[in-house]
Design a protein around this motif. Sequence first.
Motif, PDB file in Angstrom:
ATOM      1  N   SER B  88     -43.650  12.801 -14.841  1.00 15.46           N
ATOM      2  CA  SER B  88     -43.992  11.763 -13.999  1.00 15.46           C
ATOM      3  C   SER B  88     -45.352  12.295 -13.221  1.00 15.46           C
ATOM      4  CB  SER B  88     -42.980  11.584 -13.014  1.00 15.46           C
ATOM      5  OG  SER B  88     -41.900  10.892 -13.372  1.00 15.46           O
ATOM      6  N   ILE B  89     -45.461  13.714 -13.150  1.00 13.31           N
ATOM      7  CA  ILE B  89     -46.668  14.087 -12.645  1.00 13.31           C
ATOM      8  C   ILE B  89     -47.922  14.189 -13.534  1.00 13.31           C
ATOM      9  CG2 ILE B  89     -47.974  16.144 -11.868  1.00 13.31           C
ATOM     10  CD1 ILE B  89     -45.250  17.099 -10.345  1.00 13.31           C
ATOM     11  N   ALA B 109     -65.069  15.821 -12.258  1.00 12.26           N
ATOM     12  CA  ALA B 109     -64.544  15.579 -10.631  1.00 12.26           C
ATOM     13  C   ALA B 109     -63.457  14.739 -10.721  1.00 12.26           C
ATOM     14  CB  ALA B 109     -65.803  14.751 -10.147  1.00 12.26           C
ATOM     15  N   ALA B 110     -63.222  13.978 -11.737  1.00  6.15           N
ATOM     16  CA  ALA B 110     -61.917  13.144 -11.783  1.00  6.15           C
ATOM     17  C   ALA B 110     -60.844  14.006 -11.944  1.00  6.15           C
ATOM     18  CB  ALA B 110     -61.784  11.979 -12.670  1.00  6.15           C
ATOM     19  N   ALA B 111     -60.947  15.049 -12.858  1.00  2.57           N
ATOM     20  CA  ALA B 111     -60.010  15.938 -13.199  1.00  2.57           C
ATOM     21  C   ALA B 111     -59.565  16.662 -12.161  1.00  2.57           C
ATOM     22  CB  ALA B 111     -60.481  16.910 -14.435  1.00  2.57           C
ATOM     23  N   VAL B 112     -60.540  17.471 -11.336  1.00  4.73           N
ATOM     24  CA  VAL B 112     -60.064  18.097 -10.254  1.00  4.73           C
ATOM     25  C   VAL B 112     -59.426  17.467  -9.357  1.00  4.73           C
ATOM     26  CG1 VAL B 112     -61.243  19.220  -8.200  1.00  4.73           C
ATOM     27  CG2 VAL B 112     -62.423  19.597 -10.144  1.00  4.73           C
ATOM     28  N   LEU B 113     -59.834  16.053  -8.897  1.00  4.82           N
ATOM     29  CA  LEU B 113     -59.010  15.277  -8.135  1.00  4.82           C
ATOM     30  C   LEU B 113     -57.559  15.176  -8.455  1.00  4.82           C
ATOM     31  CD1 LEU B 113     -61.328  12.570  -6.664  1.00  4.82           C
ATOM     32  CD2 LEU B 113     -60.360  14.488  -5.411  1.00  4.82           C
ATOM     33  N   ALA B 114     -57.379  14.890 -10.098  1.00  8.07           N
ATOM     34  CA  ALA B 114     -56.185  14.633 -10.533  1.00  8.07           C
ATOM     35  C   ALA B 114     -55.384  16.007 -10.458  1.00  8.07           C
ATOM     36  CB  ALA B 114     -56.204  14.443 -12.095  1.00  8.07           C
ATOM     37  N   LEU B 115     -55.922  17.498 -10.518  1.00  4.52           N
ATOM     38  CA  LEU B 115     -55.166  18.338 -10.189  1.00  4.52           C
ATOM     39  C   LEU B 115     -54.648  18.407  -8.897  1.00  4.52           C
ATOM     40  CD1 LEU B 115     -57.475  21.204 -12.120  1.00  4.52           C
ATOM     41  CD2 LEU B 115     -55.113  20.336 -12.873  1.00  4.52           C
ATOM     42  N   PHE B 116     -55.488  18.062  -8.078  1.00  2.00           N
ATOM     43  CA  PHE B 116     -55.242  18.292  -6.787  1.00  2.00           C
ATOM     44  C   PHE B 116     -54.139  17.109  -6.309  1.00  2.00           C
ATOM     45  CE2 PHE B 116     -55.494  16.565  -2.079  1.00  2.00           C
ATOM     46  CZ  PHE B 116     -55.539  17.982  -1.604  1.00  2.00           C
ATOM     47  N   ALA B 117     -53.939  15.966  -6.942  1.00  3.21           N
ATOM     48  CA  ALA B 117     -52.929  15.200  -6.927  1.00  3.21           C
ATOM     49  C   ALA B 117     -51.620  15.901  -7.193  1.00  3.21           C
ATOM     50  CB  ALA B 117     -52.929  13.918  -7.626  1.00  3.21           C
ATOM     51  N   GLY B 118     -51.580  16.682  -8.489  1.00  3.64           N
ATOM     52  CA  GLY B 118     -50.604  17.454  -8.928  1.00  3.64           C
ATOM     53  C   GLY B 118     -49.977  18.582  -7.890  1.00  3.64           C
ATOM     54  N   ALA B 123     -46.146  20.298  -3.952  1.00  4.60           N
ATOM     55  CA  ALA B 123     -45.972  20.718  -2.506  1.00  4.60           C
ATOM     56  C   ALA B 123     -44.756  19.808  -1.939  1.00  4.60           C
ATOM     57  CB  ALA B 123     -47.230  20.521  -1.609  1.00  4.60           C
ATOM     58  N   LEU B 124     -45.019  18.216  -2.421  1.00  9.12           N
ATOM     59  CA  LEU B 124     -43.892  17.396  -1.678  1.00  9.12           C
ATOM     60  C   LEU B 124     -42.406  17.971  -2.084  1.00  9.12           C
ATOM     61  CD1 LEU B 124     -43.184  14.869  -0.092  1.00  9.12           C
ATOM     62  CD2 LEU B 124     -43.412  13.958  -2.431  1.00  9.12           C
ATOM     63  N   ASN B 125     -42.420  18.094  -3.653  1.00  7.11           N
ATOM     64  CA  ASN B 125     -41.110  18.794  -4.099  1.00  7.11           C
ATOM     65  C   ASN B 125     -40.943  19.895  -3.388  1.00  7.11           C
ATOM     66  OD1 ASN B 125     -40.629  16.804  -6.175  1.00  7.11           O
ATOM     67  ND2 ASN B 125     -41.961  17.864  -7.507  1.00  7.11           N
ATOM     68  N   LEU B 144     -39.186  12.092  -9.594  1.00  5.55           N
ATOM     69  CA  LEU B 144     -39.436  11.528 -10.887  1.00  5.55           C
ATOM     70  C   LEU B 144     -39.899  10.149 -10.967  1.00  5.55           C
ATOM     71  CD1 LEU B 144     -37.605  12.477 -14.083  1.00  5.55           C
ATOM     72  CD2 LEU B 144     -37.469  10.093 -13.300  1.00  5.55           C
ATOM     73  N   ALA B 145     -39.026   9.310 -10.326  1.00 12.52           N
ATOM     74  CA  ALA B 145     -39.148   7.805 -10.270  1.00 12.52           C
ATOM     75  C   ALA B 145     -40.462   7.458  -9.412  1.00 12.52           C
ATOM     76  CB  ALA B 145     -37.920   7.197  -9.369  1.00 12.52           C
ATOM     77  N   LEU B 146     -40.570   8.219  -8.289  1.00 13.97           N
ATOM     78  CA  LEU B 146     -41.649   8.019  -7.154  1.00 13.97           C
ATOM     79  C   LEU B 146     -43.087   8.229  -7.944  1.00 13.97           C
ATOM     80  CD1 LEU B 146     -42.604   7.544  -4.467  1.00 13.97           C
ATOM     81  CD2 LEU B 146     -42.414   9.996  -3.995  1.00 13.97           C
ATOM     82  N   PHE B 147     -43.212   9.205  -8.444  1.00 13.18           N
ATOM     83  CA  PHE B 147     -44.608   9.835  -9.105  1.00 13.18           C
ATOM     84  C   PHE B 147     -44.874   8.694 -10.383  1.00 13.18           C
ATOM     85  CE2 PHE B 147     -43.936  14.045  -7.715  1.00 13.18           C
ATOM     86  CZ  PHE B 147     -44.271  13.993  -6.483  1.00 13.18           C
ATOM     87  N   ARG B 148     -43.854   8.293 -11.215  1.00 18.57           N
ATOM     88  CA  ARG B 148     -44.035   7.616 -12.286  1.00 18.57           C
ATOM     89  C   ARG B 148     -44.395   5.999 -11.616  1.00 18.57           C
ATOM     90  NH1 ARG B 148     -45.292   8.636 -16.965  1.00 18.57           N
ATOM     91  NH2 ARG B 148     -43.910  10.095 -17.579  1.00 18.57           N
ATOM     92  N   GLY B 149     -43.492   5.511 -10.603  1.00 20.91           N
ATOM     93  CA  GLY B 149     -43.928   4.345  -9.951  1.00 20.91           C
ATOM     94  C   GLY B 149     -45.509   4.317  -9.635  1.00 20.91           C
ATOM     95  N   ILE B 150     -45.646   5.381  -8.979  1.00 20.83           N
ATOM     96  CA  ILE B 150     -47.037   5.009  -8.289  1.00 20.83           C
ATOM     97  C   ILE B 150     -48.200   4.954  -9.691  1.00 20.83           C
ATOM     98  CG2 ILE B 150     -48.933   6.528  -7.265  1.00 20.83           C
ATOM     99  CD1 ILE B 150     -46.677   7.779  -5.364  1.00 20.83           C
TER     100      ILE B 150
END
Lengths: 505, 358
Positions: B88-89, B109-118, B123-125, B144-150
């Motif tokens: 899901s991540i 730049a988008a990839a860096v932000l995507a990595l940061f989202a990961g 960190a939430l987990n 799993l459901a939450l990240f996929r849902g987003i």
Amino acid sequence: MSDTTAAAPVLELRDVSKSFGPVVALRSGSLRVDAGSIHALIGENGAGKSTLVKVVAGVHRRDSGTFDLGGESVDFSSTAESKQAGVAVIYQEPTLFPDLSVTENIFMGRQPLARGRRIDRPAMTAEAERLFSRLGVRIDPRRPAAGLSIADQQIIEIAKAISLDARLLVMDEPTAALSGVEVDRLFAVARSLRDEGRALVFISHRFDEVFALADTVTVMRDGSYIDTRRIEETSPSELVSLMVGRDVDDLFPKVPAEIGAPVLEVRGLTKAGVFHDIDLVVRAGEIVGLAGLVGAGRSEVARAVFGVDSYDSGSVSLSGRDIKAHDPRSAIRAGMAFIPEDRRKQGLVIDSSVSRNVAGVIRRSIAKAGLITASMENRAAGPWAGRLEVKTNALDMNAATMSGGNQQKVVIAKWLATDPQLLIIDEPTRGIDVGTKAEVHRLLSELAGQGLAILMISSELPEVLGMADRVLVLCEGRLTAELDRADATPEAVMHAATHHLETTA
Amino acid sequence: MSATREAAPTRTYADYSAPLWQRLLLTRETAVIVLTAAVIVYSMANVPNFDGPLTLKFLLQDIAPILLIALPMTLVIITGEIDLSVASIMGLSSVLLGVLHESGMSIPAAAVLALFAGLVCGALNGFLIAYVGLPSLAVTIGTLALFRGIAVGLLGTTAITDFTEKWSDLATGTIGESRIPIVMIPFAVLTIAFVVLLHFSTFGRGVYDIGLNDEAAHFTGVDVARTKMVLFILSGVVSAFAGIYFTLRFGSARGDNATGYELQVIAAVLLGGVSIFGGRGRLHGVLAGVVLIGVISSALRLESVTVNVTNIIVGLLLVASVILPSVLAWASSRLPRKAAPAAPSEPHPHQNAASAGV
């Protein structure tokens, strides 16, 4: 089966032995219990009482010796067989099914059946009520077992034993976790069972209880039968000498050490409901014994001081440095070492190797730039294992395969490797054979001689009295006495350990 | 006992109880590697086109996300935890990459932000598991459901496909003239980093201690919570990286990208000899496990066998690999042995089944 004649004893064990691999747990156990008698079985921890009981209960099979029940030779290979033969064993902490009702627990596996193979609940409940009224206790048979006190759980075990018409009841330290009133109730039940002609074996560490309840007492030591006495013909001091059986100085080779500056200073340590306002000081070269009954909060204090548990208020400092609360790393850095009570769960990573365990705490200092290899660990661990004479073939052997004494040596090696200033050791010799016990005691004494401050928790009174320079007694989470070596008599310690109970009871 | 804090050792020990070849060869990891090699040799000989020029490239590109995520997953499972939210991540980072790129941001730049989202997801987990103390199975099923849902919520059922060609080529290209995809370079770097972290660092020793006995680890001064936190963050970041790779390789950012990958990763990790109960396993076994699954899938695909059959075979292999150690232990316990001082089992006062019917 209550018509057993007075001639044949209910239980007779003669020269029973039992070994586990190289460890001899029971060398020569003998016990003769008559019907209508309460027989106390006493001895130090590791004297073989529990092994003897487990042979009677069918948990272990004896290696040799004779085992007669009601005059007939028996050989149990399971607890079910011993139950069928009328033996019931009540353990210190019974394990009931918490979600089932009291009645269902009593009749587990042998529920009375009504027509159509339905379980006859009314009959079961009525029978449970009859059992409780016979025992003179008030427990609702319909309530779930969850939430019952340990005392009530024991009563349920006893009720179960009576419903099975057990002729021999063995109680293994039943009072260890009970309060004064609960002990009185248990004793009343025990006496009424005796008067019904059943035989009871009562294991206890408390002499006052032995003298209050039993009519006969058998002493064991080092896995062997020592002597049996009528209770009115003996005294506590005689029993102590039979139990110890040797000069206390011999077993506890305490050498006087030069006592230096305070190392550990604990001020006003409090955790609500567990311990209150604990002040204690341990000086360099000093062994301070922390005594008290099981449940008095001794281990809890030690765990809070080391930081594996939290506390509400108070302070801990080591050589003047404050130790952060609830942070074992801070305590370790300051020079504190803690050998916990439960080796297999807390002291060791039991499924890991000797060298990883011994190098477990010091690995940050032997690593180079955070990197570590197996050979670095082996180089660091080998000498420490050698100094403690750990018996193993190789350093990669799994710690789980070793004997209790060797495991304890691994734990001690791991902490001595950190070169600590303070060693907290909880039950240093629990579950260790007598030979290794003396080794551990000699080692503690030597370490103190070299200036290590030692805080020792022990449930074995002779160990506390033999090893400690000073004895602190804890009762219900409060310090009730501080005794110097000269003043620390068994009576003084036991008085302080139970004093608080008496005043609140 | 002559043990003192200064005395010379009275006894020395061998470092190991078994010779080197036994310690190297008689292991679970070696068994997986041999099996993998055998399957490769068999496929080379019998599967048409398996030795063709494109097979290796596609095989490695296919298994690259699994290889990448298997690295942190191995450490997570060795501590006795599990991370089910990795796929899901991947999906979330894929969508973020697409959405951010579409709104005009450059791919790096988008990839860096995507990595940061990961990182944030991990960190939430980690926070919920390590510091709140919730079971990882429950937490990561939830996330799993939450990240996929987003992820699906951000992009709906559409796909973003207009990625700069330069970056797509990077994801599908090979190193020079060889057949090795470029993604193997960051994978090799991460592999070295994770091998050092797990097998040659004090942190890695703590990982094993936690898996074998977290209470004893706590008593020994291992920071159990921080270790788990770090591992879940690593898992999140590496999963996001795998998601970015996945997106660029197929040139498509979709909310449902990489659905179900978590099961493939966990299957490969367990197949590679990591114990689901924690405390045991080594990275080379895990990498062999990933390759084994990849080779089987690839060979079966070339044989035109359907994906369902592949799944059945991989599933059976996984079950067998979990059962096999138990069977071997049972078999060796049946062999006559020297009596060991086994801990006597505690008597259970209720085991009176035989006295039933009184």
